[in-house]
Design a protein around this motif. Structure first.
Motif, short mmCIF file in Angstrom:
data_model
loop_
_atom_site.label_atom_id
_atom_site.label_comp_id
_atom_site.label_asym_id
_atom_site.label_seq_id
_atom_site.Cartn_x
_atom_site.Cartn_y
_atom_site.Cartn_z
N LEU A 9 41.59 -9.31 -40.83
CA LEU A 9 42.02 -8.24 -39.92
C LEU A 9 43.27 -7.50 -40.41
O LEU A 9 43.37 -6.29 -40.21
CB LEU A 9 42.24 -8.78 -38.51
N ASP A 10 44.18 -8.19 -41.07
CA ASP A 10 45.35 -7.49 -41.61
C ASP A 10 44.94 -6.49 -42.68
O ASP A 10 45.48 -5.38 -42.76
CB ASP A 10 46.37 -8.48 -42.19
N ALA A 24 41.47 -2.69 -35.60
CA ALA A 24 41.57 -4.15 -35.58
C ALA A 24 40.85 -4.74 -34.38
O ALA A 24 40.14 -5.75 -34.49
CB ALA A 24 43.03 -4.58 -35.59
N ARG A 71 45.05 2.19 -36.24
CA ARG A 71 45.08 0.82 -36.79
C ARG A 71 44.78 -0.20 -35.71
O ARG A 71 44.02 -1.15 -35.93
CB ARG A 71 46.44 0.52 -37.42
N GLU A 98 39.12 -13.36 -38.81
CA GLU A 98 40.53 -13.15 -38.44
C GLU A 98 41.43 -12.99 -39.66
O GLU A 98 42.38 -12.21 -39.63
CB GLU A 98 41.03 -14.32 -37.59
N ARG A 123 37.56 -7.10 -34.75
CA ARG A 123 37.56 -8.45 -34.18
C ARG A 123 36.32 -8.65 -33.31
O ARG A 123 35.62 -9.64 -33.41
CB ARG A 123 38.83 -8.70 -33.36
N ARG A 156 43.54 -3.45 -40.89
CA ARG A 156 44.64 -2.63 -40.36
C ARG A 156 45.33 -1.83 -41.47
O ARG A 156 45.56 -0.62 -41.32
CB ARG A 156 45.67 -3.52 -39.67
#
Length: 153
Positions: free
Chosen positions: A36-37, A23, A19, A33, A27, A40
């Motif tokens: 990105l969660d 990420a 993870r 941005e 990036r 992950r």
């Protein structure tokens, strides 16, 4: 097209590393941005699913993750070595499937339906997801838009 490849043994503790790497590479590839969660979480689900399949089916080969920066897109492929499991679970979860065919459920252990749930979570997080499988195993391919002109090393 630049690609980072990651291989790890089917141990749950390695999912966190996958993870974090995903990420960081996302990036650098220019993924927004705010997304990105989702990257992950989706990678965590795909890798956890692959680890579970390997462990429950006695597969000792490593989990393979390819992170690729393409023209205006970033993609991740998580591959397992359990034949047919990806297709059977994807069909049940309503995820698009390419190649391969489902094998009877009794031919593999899918941790009592947890794999199907993982694919449903991934499809909820990622707009562009595709599952494929053959006699050697399955691949979950996910992609996101990328806007950066930065290239991977």
């Amino acid at each position: 097209m630049a690609t980072v490849e990651l291989r790890f043994s089917a141990q749950p503790e390695h999912v966190r590393t996958a993870r974090l790497v995903a990420a960081a590479v996302a990036r650098r590839a220019g993924v927004d941005e705010a997304v990105l969660d989702e990257v992950r979480l989706a990678v965590g689900e795909a890798c956890s699913r692959a680890v579970g399949l390997h462990r429950s089916n006695g597969v000792t080969a490593p989990i393979r993750v390819a992170l690729t920066e393409e023209d205006k897109a970033f993609s991740i492929e998580v591959a397992d070595d359990v034949p047919g499991a990806a297709v059977a679970d994807a069909d049940a979860a309503g995820v698009p499937v390419t190649g391969g065919s489902a094998v009877p459920a009794e031919d593999f252990d899918d941790a009592e339906g947890e794999d199907e749930m993982g694919l449903a979570v991934i499809s909820g997080l990622v707009d562009d997801v595709e599952v494929s499988a053959d006699e050697h195993g399955g691949v979950i391919r996910m992609s996101w838009p990328a806007s950066s002109t930065t290239t991977l090393p």
